[in-house]
Design a protein around this motif. Sequence first.
Motif, mmCIF file in Angstrom:
data_model
loop_
_atom_site.group_PDB
_atom_site.id
_atom_site.type_symbol
_atom_site.label_atom_id
_atom_site.label_comp_id
_atom_site.label_asym_id
_atom_site.label_seq_id
_atom_site.Cartn_x
_atom_site.Cartn_y
_atom_site.Cartn_z
ATOM 1 N N ASN A 109 -10.688 -27.638 -2.967
ATOM 2 C CA ASN A 109 -11.499 -27.662 -4.087
ATOM 3 C C ASN A 109 -12.957 -28.061 -4.003
ATOM 4 O O ASN A 109 -13.699 -27.351 -4.435
ATOM 5 C CB ASN A 109 -10.636 -28.709 -5.166
ATOM 6 N N ASP A 160 -17.654 -34.569 -2.266
ATOM 7 C CA ASP A 160 -18.396 -33.583 -2.000
ATOM 8 C C ASP A 160 -19.754 -33.635 -2.723
ATOM 9 O O ASP A 160 -20.036 -34.473 -3.682
ATOM 10 C CB ASP A 160 -17.663 -32.445 -2.450
ATOM 11 N N SER A 216 -8.183 -24.364 -15.124
ATOM 12 C CA SER A 216 -9.057 -24.031 -14.011
ATOM 13 C C SER A 216 -10.142 -23.271 -14.493
ATOM 14 O O SER A 216 -10.170 -22.611 -15.674
ATOM 15 C CB SER A 216 -8.384 -23.132 -13.176
ATOM 16 N N THR A 217 -11.254 -23.409 -13.957
ATOM 17 C CA THR A 217 -12.455 -22.793 -14.275
ATOM 18 C C THR A 217 -12.690 -21.620 -13.266
ATOM 19 O O THR A 217 -13.807 -20.991 -13.446
ATOM 20 C CB THR A 217 -13.778 -23.704 -14.024
ATOM 21 N N LYS A 218 -11.915 -21.401 -12.704
ATOM 22 C CA LYS A 218 -12.308 -20.278 -11.424
ATOM 23 C C LYS A 218 -11.839 -18.935 -12.335
ATOM 24 O O LYS A 218 -11.110 -18.979 -13.166
ATOM 25 C CB LYS A 218 -11.207 -20.315 -10.368
ATOM 26 N N THR A 273 -4.998 -21.265 -9.501
ATOM 27 C CA THR A 273 -3.809 -21.445 -10.244
ATOM 28 C C THR A 273 -3.815 -22.637 -11.451
ATOM 29 O O THR A 273 -3.225 -22.572 -12.358
ATOM 30 C CB THR A 273 -2.631 -21.824 -9.490
ATOM 31 N N LEU A 314 -4.613 -29.843 -8.723
ATOM 32 C CA LEU A 314 -4.649 -31.248 -8.923
ATOM 33 C C LEU A 314 -3.701 -31.646 -9.789
ATOM 34 O O LEU A 314 -3.216 -32.821 -9.888
ATOM 35 C CB LEU A 314 -5.968 -31.380 -9.947
HETATM 36 N N1 LIG Z 1 -14.152 -31.025 -6.131
HETATM 37 C C1 LIG Z 1 -14.372 -30.398 -7.201
HETATM 38 N N2 LIG Z 1 -15.809 -30.262 -7.938
HETATM 39 C C2 LIG Z 1 -15.938 -29.617 -8.995
HETATM 40 N N3 LIG Z 1 -14.816 -29.070 -9.583
HETATM 41 C C3 LIG Z 1 -13.664 -29.282 -9.401
HETATM 42 C C4 LIG Z 1 -13.285 -30.131 -8.103
HETATM 43 N N4 LIG Z 1 -12.240 -30.279 -7.853
HETATM 44 C C5 LIG Z 1 -11.534 -29.635 -9.095
HETATM 45 N N5 LIG Z 1 -12.380 -29.135 -9.803
HETATM 46 C C6 LIG Z 1 -12.520 -28.281 -11.120
HETATM 47 O O1 LIG Z 1 -10.939 -28.604 -11.551
HETATM 48 C C7 LIG Z 1 -10.226 -27.340 -11.802
HETATM 49 C C8 LIG Z 1 -8.808 -27.504 -11.491
HETATM 50 O O2 LIG Z 1 -8.619 -27.776 -10.269
HETATM 51 P P1 LIG Z 1 -7.180 -27.205 -9.403
HETATM 52 O O3 LIG Z 1 -7.106 -27.774 -8.259
HETATM 53 O O4 LIG Z 1 -5.897 -27.866 -10.288
HETATM 54 O O5 LIG Z 1 -7.138 -25.852 -9.762
HETATM 55 P P2 LIG Z 1 -7.869 -24.678 -9.088
HETATM 56 O O6 LIG Z 1 -8.694 -25.329 -7.975
HETATM 57 O O7 LIG Z 1 -8.709 -24.214 -10.208
HETATM 58 O O8 LIG Z 1 -6.849 -23.548 -8.737
HETATM 59 P P3 LIG Z 1 -6.129 -23.606 -7.311
HETATM 60 O O9 LIG Z 1 -5.839 -24.976 -6.948
HETATM 61 O O10 LIG Z 1 -4.793 -22.715 -7.229
HETATM 62 O O11 LIG Z 1 -7.052 -23.021 -6.641
HETATM 63 C C9 LIG Z 1 -10.918 -26.413 -11.018
HETATM 64 O O12 LIG Z 1 -10.769 -25.014 -11.739
HETATM 65 C C10 LIG Z 1 -12.436 -26.993 -11.040
HETATM 66 O O13 LIG Z 1 -13.221 -26.300 -12.167
#
Ligand SMILES: Nc1ncnc2c1ncn2[C@@H]1O[C@H](COP(=O)(O)OP(=O)(O)OP(=O)(O)O)[C@@H](O)[C@H]1O
Length: 406
Positions: free
Chosen positions: A281, A309, A328-330, A336, A340
């Motif tokens: 992340n 970070d 997710s903001t991706k 997925t 988190l």
């Molecule tokens: N270190 C971070 N900095 C900024 N945004 C974060 C960070 N960690 C998580 N996020 C935000 O939280 C959302 C959810 O994170 P999560 O790990 O649950 O899913 P994801 O990263 O989108 O998907 P995947 O883990 O399957 O790649 C992310 O899409 C992002 O918007």
Amino acid sequence: MENIRLLLVDDEDNFRETLAKRLQKRGVTPQQAADGLACLSLLADHSIDVVVLDVKMPGLSGIEVLQHIKDKYPRTEVILLTGHASTPDGVEGIKSGAFDYLAKPIELEHLLSKIKQAYEKIQRAAQAQKEAEYRAKMEQQMIATERLASLGTLATGVAHEINNPLAIITESAGWLKLLLQKKELENMPRKADFAKALDKIDGAVERARRITHQLLGVVKQPDSAGAQINLGELAEEAVQLVHREAANKGIEIQQEIERSRSNVWSDPYQLRQVLLNLLTNAIHATDAGGRITLELEDRGEQIVLRVQDTGKGISKENLERVFDPFFSTKPPGEGTGLGLFVTRGIVQKLGGEIEVKSQIGRGTRFDIKLPKHREIKAELDERATASWIEKIKSRLREKSKGEEAP
Ligand SMILES: Nc1ncnc2c1ncn2[C@@H]1O[C@H](COP(=O)(O)OP(=O)(O)OP(=O)(O)O)[C@@H](O)[C@H]1O
Ligand SMILES: [Mg+2]
């Protein structure tokens, strides 16, 4: 008593000023107002705990002022000063919400003790409100936790169910791919389209598998795989795994870990998943030139793992949702939104807590607090085993002695 915010309202200047001076000598410095209107305008600008209020005043009467105060500032307590032998005023004042009334001439000690009682009442009310707010907050948290727990149960159930059909789809697609290579299908019409479609199936299955894999990570029982782990080593291993991805993006990963003091009794497989989720992340959120720091802090009973970070940060409204499943903001198809959710599930199962702090444009910090008490438990187990072994040994010794004896 020094902290009490007191207001003295009386139209007789002499009386009021003398009383104020005497109160001041006893450590309470009151504000003053010469009539009802002055009192109300002062209350509009200042927070006051207790008002000592003369009943007989020109303009607004003390009772009217009292009613206004109770209406607008219900937490402020009012002590009425009535004229000699005018008990009815006092009784009416109590009915209108006064804390108490005193008849003039005033005895200072008496007044002070009333003020003190009124102040204590306010403090009790404030304490009760704090407790009520705390209870409400806890209740809300419990509801949220339960909601997530039931979502989690549902999600993991679905993941289990989906794994079987996924396996069949992969197998069948593989079989079709093999068929396509057979001689008899060499000249099959639109063969390339078929192959492309089969690749798409592979891709989609892979994505679905990532989801079920993440979800099933939560169900694994930590006790089933408990072990004494050196978190420092585990962290290094996790960093090794994501090192290339970070380097490719021009991101530096820093480790601040004291190896010798980072032992916990936990589940290495699950903790690795936690670290990988947080590190990936962080990598995704950080641009070239950014930095990720992995820190380990020993707090005696607790160990804190911190992934920080210098990335883009999380907005306030999203901060509450990042642990929700599928948030997710991706771009679609990339995240997925389970990382988190799963991470928190694991941390909670291991008896820990996870906290996030973030500032848009500046970065994000995840703190994971893990208990070390499992280490103590492990030590006890070890000691128990050791003494058990000792017992068996001594029994064997006795037995062999017995055998030698005859
Ligand atoms: N270190 C971070 N900095 C900024 N945004 C974060 C960070 N960690 C998580 N996020 C935000 O939280 C959302 C959810 O994170 P999560 O790990 O649950 O899913 P994801 O990263 O989108 O998907 P995947 O883990 O399957 O790649 C992310 O899409 C992002 O918007
Ligand atoms: Mg993620």
